[in-house]
Design an enzyme around this catalytic site. Structure first.
Site, PDB file in Angstrom:
ATOM      1  N   GLN A  42     -18.207  -9.430 -16.773  1.00  0.00           N
ATOM      2  CA  GLN A  42     -17.460 -10.630 -16.094  1.00  0.00           C
ATOM      3  C   GLN A  42     -16.404 -10.915 -16.671  1.00  0.00           C
ATOM      4  OE1 GLN A  42     -21.177 -12.901 -15.216  1.00  0.00           O
ATOM      5  NE2 GLN A  42     -21.605 -12.608 -17.234  1.00  0.00           N
ATOM      6  N   GLN A  73     -30.007 -28.155 -16.437  1.00  0.00           N
ATOM      7  CA  GLN A  73     -30.889 -27.202 -17.344  1.00  0.00           C
ATOM      8  C   GLN A  73     -32.047 -28.028 -17.151  1.00  0.00           C
ATOM      9  OE1 GLN A  73     -29.265 -24.553 -18.541  1.00  0.00           O
ATOM     10  NE2 GLN A  73     -27.223 -25.251 -18.594  1.00  0.00           N
ATOM     11  N   ASP A  97     -26.034 -19.196 -22.002  1.00  0.00           N
ATOM     12  CA  ASP A  97     -25.548 -20.507 -22.670  1.00  0.00           C
ATOM     13  C   ASP A  97     -26.547 -21.037 -23.462  1.00  0.00           C
ATOM     14  OD1 ASP A  97     -27.211 -22.220 -20.874  1.00  0.00           O
ATOM     15  OD2 ASP A  97     -25.486 -21.696 -19.297  1.00  0.00           O
ATOM     16  N   ASP A 117     -30.730 -11.727 -21.224  1.00  0.00           N
ATOM     17  CA  ASP A 117     -29.303 -11.972 -20.394  1.00  0.00           C
ATOM     18  C   ASP A 117     -28.576 -10.770 -20.690  1.00  0.00           C
ATOM     19  OD1 ASP A 117     -27.234 -14.793 -19.485  1.00  0.00           O
ATOM     20  OD2 ASP A 117     -26.451 -12.723 -20.056  1.00  0.00           O
ATOM     21  N   ASP A 148     -30.519  -5.834 -18.715  1.00  0.00           N
ATOM     22  CA  ASP A 148     -30.696  -6.128 -17.547  1.00  0.00           C
ATOM     23  C   ASP A 148     -32.036  -7.024 -17.207  1.00  0.00           C
ATOM     24  OD1 ASP A 148     -31.276  -6.338 -14.653  1.00  0.00           O
ATOM     25  OD2 ASP A 148     -29.971  -4.758 -14.213  1.00  0.00           O
ATOM     26  N   ASP A 166     -32.221 -18.246 -14.652  1.00  0.00           N
ATOM     27  CA  ASP A 166     -30.966 -19.379 -14.405  1.00  0.00           C
ATOM     28  C   ASP A 166     -29.890 -18.427 -14.335  1.00  0.00           C
ATOM     29  OD1 ASP A 166     -28.791 -20.847 -15.250  1.00  0.00           O
ATOM     30  OD2 ASP A 166     -29.141 -21.134 -17.268  1.00  0.00           O
ATOM     31  N   SER A 167     -29.476 -17.948 -13.076  1.00  0.00           N
ATOM     32  CA  SER A 167     -28.511 -16.891 -12.962  1.00  0.00           C
ATOM     33  C   SER A 167     -27.308 -17.514 -12.147  1.00  0.00           C
ATOM     34  CB  SER A 167     -29.089 -15.908 -11.606  1.00  0.00           C
ATOM     35  OG  SER A 167     -29.355 -16.430 -10.498  1.00  0.00           O
ATOM     36  N   SER A 168     -26.157 -16.956 -12.369  1.00  0.00           N
ATOM     37  CA  SER A 168     -24.875 -17.175 -11.622  1.00  0.00           C
ATOM     38  C   SER A 168     -25.075 -16.998 -10.253  1.00  0.00           C
ATOM     39  CB  SER A 168     -23.630 -16.388 -12.161  1.00  0.00           C
ATOM     40  OG  SER A 168     -23.952 -15.010 -12.224  1.00  0.00           O
ATOM     41  N   ASP A 169     -24.056 -17.120  -9.371  1.00  0.00           N
ATOM     42  CA  ASP A 169     -24.266 -16.953  -7.819  1.00  0.00           C
ATOM     43  C   ASP A 169     -24.333 -15.381  -7.414  1.00  0.00           C
ATOM     44  OD1 ASP A 169     -23.727 -19.732  -7.103  1.00  0.00           O
ATOM     45  OD2 ASP A 169     -21.678 -19.300  -7.820  1.00  0.00           O
TER      46      ASP A 169
END
EC number: 2.5.1.16
Length: 291
Positions: A42, A73, A97, A117, A148, A166-169
């Site tokens: 990304q 968080q 993060d 992550d 993964d 805790d993922s992104s979109d």
């Protein structure tokens, strides 16, 4: 050294524009671009904003700002952790993060916290530019695996008490983490009575997606509930979570464990036992859609 340019920044303002929230944009005033790189997975941008501290942006979407990250968080972590009677072994999928790890290790009962992550760049750069969040990586109970999360989970059965995603979109590298096969993997990796939370988007923007998420979770877990928190720099100022338990008698809407008020105020800036309960109370339009 010349200033770092980025297509999302024009006239000193970062603009977050996405098909996932059409017709609206979040903008933050930029003081200085600190870092930009294309990782294997990304586009990673970190800038210092004028009013929100340092900001982490992945694929042009804000992941966290130093000013308001604690809301997300704390809630994604403690909704799960305090819905379990004694969480000893915890897995975080995503969360590069370090913010969720920071919250997990606030629970003294935890014996081991593993983070997986996919993108080493997020971990590396968070340690450099987001020290208050990435502090979690330094804890002796923490282990980190770069890879993964979907594949990582396949190797574990009946292992974890709590798993936090805790993922992104659901675009790009996180897409598979919003689909039913992933929830089955989560279920199978949990011990009896295990609990998960997973990032579950926004009731103002993504009700059809949340409806499907809840349906998929209900087919895998006997208990599956949607909760949300407020956070100014996420689209429309809110983000939601699916909170699920393997225990058919669990009531995740009420914390099983809680800190004293004094401990709560010392450990958390957003989460408390009252807001745990309140986070499951939805406005009528969302409640009807998710029934």
């Amino acid at each position: 050294m010349s200033e770092i340019a980025h297509p999302t920044i024009q006239d000193g303002w970062f603009r977050e524009i996405s098909n996932m929230w059409p017709g609206q944009a979040m903008t933050l005033k930029v003081e200085k671009v600190l870092h930009h790189e294309k990782s294997l997975y990304q586009d990673v941008l970190i800038f210092k904003s004028t009013d929100h501290g340092n900001v982490l942006v992945l694929d042009n979407v804000i992941q966290c700002t130093e000013r308001d990250e604690f809301s997300y968080q704390e809630m994604i972590t403690h909704l799960a952790m305090n819905s379990h009677p004694n969480p000893k072994k915890v897995l975080v999928i995503g969360g590069g993060d370090g913010g969720v790890l920071r919250e997990v290790v606030k629970h003294d009962c935890v014996e081991e916290a593993i983070l997986c992550d996919i993108d080493e760049a997020v971990i590396r750069l968070s340690k450099q530019f987001l020290p208050h969040m990435s502090a979690g990586f330094e804890h002796p109970k923490v282990k980190v695996h770069v890879g993964d999360g979907f594949k990582f989970l396949e190797d574990f059965k009946n292992t974890f008490d709590v798993i936090i995603t805790d993922s992104s979109d659901p675009e790009g590298p996180a897409e598979s983490l919003f689909q039913k096969p992933y929830f089955q993997l989560l279920h199978d990796a949990l011990r009896e009575g295990g609990v998960i939370t997973t990032q579950a988007e926004n009731q103002w923007l993504h009700l059809p997606l949340i409806t499907k998420l809840k349906k998929d979770c209900k087919e895998v877990f006997p208990v599956a509930e949607y909760a949300y928190t407020t956070i100014p720099t996420y689209p429309s100022g809110q983000i939601g979570f699916m909170v699920c338990s393997k225990d058919p008698n669990a009531n995740v809407k009420v914390p099983l464990r809680s800190w004293s008020q004094e401990e709560e105020e010392k450990l958390c800036r957003y989460y408390n036992s009252e807001i745990h309960k309140a986070s499951f109370i939805l406005p009528t339009f969302a409640k009807k859609a998710l029934e």
